[in-house]
Design an enzyme around this catalytic site. Structure first.
Site, PDB file in Angstrom:
ATOM      1  CG  ASN A 207       0.071   0.036   2.414  1.00  0.00           C
ATOM      2  OD1 ASN A 207       0.675   0.723   2.911  1.00  0.00           O
ATOM      3  ND2 ASN A 207       0.063  -1.290   3.522  1.00  0.00           N
ATOM      4  CG  ASP A 276      -7.896  -5.727   5.795  1.00  0.00           C
ATOM      5  OD1 ASP A 276      -6.776  -5.270   7.061  1.00  0.00           O
ATOM      6  OD2 ASP A 276      -8.488  -4.363   5.796  1.00  0.00           O
ATOM      7  CE  LYS A 286       8.673 -12.102 -13.262  1.00  0.00           C
ATOM      8  NZ  LYS A 286       9.731 -11.681 -14.684  1.00  0.00           N
ATOM      9  N   PRO A 304      -4.057 -11.778  10.883  1.00  0.00           N
ATOM     10  CG  PRO A 304      -2.069 -12.564  12.184  1.00  0.00           C
ATOM     11  CD  PRO A 304      -2.563 -12.121  10.822  1.00  0.00           C
ATOM     12  CG  ASP A 305      -7.052  -6.105  14.553  1.00  0.00           C
ATOM     13  OD1 ASP A 305      -6.581  -5.446  14.612  1.00  0.00           O
ATOM     14  OD2 ASP A 305      -8.311  -6.021  13.758  1.00  0.00           O
ATOM     15  CB  ILE A 306      -1.410  -6.229  14.661  1.00  0.00           C
ATOM     16  CG1 ILE A 306      -0.972  -7.098  13.787  1.00  0.00           C
ATOM     17  CG2 ILE A 306      -0.662  -6.462  16.068  1.00  0.00           C
ATOM     18  CD1 ILE A 306       0.048  -6.487  12.802  1.00  0.00           C
ATOM     19  CG  PHE A 322      -2.556   5.797  13.429  1.00  0.00           C
ATOM     20  CD1 PHE A 322      -2.182   5.609  14.176  1.00  0.00           C
ATOM     21  CD2 PHE A 322      -2.206   7.257  12.688  1.00  0.00           C
ATOM     22  CE1 PHE A 322      -1.450   7.014  15.009  1.00  0.00           C
ATOM     23  CE2 PHE A 322      -2.131   8.031  13.073  1.00  0.00           C
ATOM     24  CZ  PHE A 322      -1.259   8.012  14.414  1.00  0.00           C
ATOM     25  CE  LYS A 336      -9.247   0.325  12.093  1.00  0.00           C
ATOM     26  NZ  LYS A 336      -8.074   0.954  11.316  1.00  0.00           N
ATOM     27  CE  LYS A 340      -9.318  -2.834  14.176  1.00  0.00           C
ATOM     28  NZ  LYS A 340      -8.306  -2.846  13.261  1.00  0.00           N
TER      29      LYS A 340
END
Ligand SMILES: Cc1cc2nc3c(=O)[nH]c(=O)nc-3n(C[C@H](O)[C@H](O)[C@H](O)COP(=O)(O)O)c2cc1C
Length: 393
Positions: A207, A276, A286, A304-306, A322, A336, A340
């Site tokens: 990203n 995600d 390749k 996993p959602d850290i 964030f 969130k 979370k």
């Protein structure tokens, strides 16, 4: 932190005097109000005009015939927050250690009431000479701050200790000296930057996160006295001074690094832009065009959602997340906070933040949302440090 501070920059006769031009430029850019004092030898390397053109309020070169001051060596440091001698020759270290005052620089050092810092610059033999080492020890006993020197290749061709620290390194150390230690010895774990999920050995999904905000927060925490561990995705950014860095590539590696580290930390700040999803079946070779008529298909599995994993630990640290959103900023960020189970989410719009040097953020908590004015990522980092210090102290 340096903004509005009056700093007197003393320049002495070293080949490193050219670096003090950049140092002055950076100090001025940070908002410091700088005067310069130059020794006679320093003026053989750079001219007073250079410092004047770079924004020095005044450049004092002699105690005699100065139309603006009756007694320049006394006036020079009046109201100063710091007298920074950079570069500092072996000669000025010797004179300052002995209290000799035979020119405007050494007299100003003796006459000052503010703290004094020296950034030594000299040949390795001069630096290692017992006399210089004795003088440095004496100066430290007298309360002077010694910045460096660094080791490396020297102007004379020798290798070793004696190089003046780079201007950016000096600025970082000064910022530390001027920062209130609101997170003194607090252990802070931070993630920053993008993650990268391989598709094959040469391609992957990543990203646009630059890591700038996370690195700025790591720096601000370290300057506030925290012991900082930074788990960083792929970025070319330099590790801030005093920060311990663990490099990772994928989201799963970041998760493992964080879970290994987290129990030692009192604060966790999740700034990284974590994928995600990862590719469940990355190719070991390749993927090439024309080998098969089929278009390759990617199968995804969830990472996993850290942040949620850390926040749900029994002895969870104080957690900050964030949220980078494209719309419905506050609603999404507040969702969130609940989902979370974290006390604070720093919410920003993707279009305001990614890759830029400044950002517009809102501190979103269960019962309130506090918008901050658009500011540099460094300023946002400082505001976040102040907020965390309030919460954890
Ligand atoms: C080309 C050149 C480079 C020098 N570089 C240094 C240096 O890096 N460090 C140092 O201590 N002295 C250096 N010196 C010697 C100083 O300039 C000399 O000791 C001088 O008296 C220092 O005066 P000041 O401390 O009043 O500026 C250099 C001299 C020359 C000719």
């Amino acid at each position: 932190m340096l903004s509005g501070q009056k700093i007197v920059l003393g320049v002495t006769g070293s080949i490193a005097a050219y670096k003090s031009c950049e140092l002055l430029r950076l100090l001025t850019k940070k908002g410091a109000v700088c005067s310069v004092i130059m020794t006679e030898s320093a003026q053989r390397f750079v001219t007073p005009l250079t410092f004047k053109a770079l924004g020095a309020k005044e450049v004092i070169t002699s105690d005699w015939n100065d139309p603006e001051h009756t007694i320049p060596h006394i006036d020079a440091t009046r109201d100063a927050a710091l007298f920074l001698v950079a570069p500092a020759t072996a000669n000025i270290l010797a004179k300052a250690a002995q209290g000799i005052a035979d020119d405007v620089m050494s007299a100003a050092i003796l006459a000052r009431r503010c703290p004094v810092a020296f950034a030594p610059a000299m040949n390795i033999n001069m630096w290692q000479n017992q006399a210089t080492q004795r003088n440095v020890k004496q100066l430290m006993q007298d309360g002077a701050i010694i910045l460096g020197p660094a080791a490396g290749e020297q102007a004379c061709g020798d290798m070793g200790s004696g190089r003046m620290l780079e201007p950016t390194e000096i600025i970082e150390l000064l910022e530390g000296a001027f920062s209130p230690r609101v997170l003194d010895r607090c252990r802070v774990l931070i993630t920053a930057g993008p993650t990268f999920e391989p598709i094959d050995p040469v391609r992957g999904i990543t990203n646009l996160s630059s890591g700038k905000q996370g690195f700025a927060i790591a720096k601000a925490c370290a300057l506030a006295g925290a012991e900082v561990t930074l788990v960083a995705g792929r970025t070319h950014l330099k590790t801030p001074a005093g920060v311990r860095r663990i490099d990772v590539t994928t989201a799963y590696e970041m998760y493992r690094a964080v879970m290994n580290e987290v129990s030692r930390h009192e604060v966790f700040i999740s700034v990284a832009a974590v994928a995600d999803w990862r590719i469940a079946n990355p190719a070991t070779h390749k993927i090439k065009k024309g080998y098969t008529s089929d278009t390759p298909e990617l199968i995804f599995e969830e990472n996993p959602d850290i942040l949620a994993s850390v926040a749900s630990l029994e002895n969870a640290p104080y957690c900050v997340g964030f949220a980078a959103e494209t719309d419905n900023l506050i609603d999404n960020a507040r969702a969130k906070v609940y989902r979370k189970r974290v006390p604070l989410i720093v919410a920003n719009l993707v279009q305001d933040a990614l890759g830029q040097d400044s950002n517009t953020v809102v501190f979103v908590e269960r019962d309130q949302a506090t918008p901050l004015a658009r500011a540099s990522k460094e300023q946002i980092a400082q505001a976040l440090v102040a907020k965390i210090a309030q919460e954890v102290n």
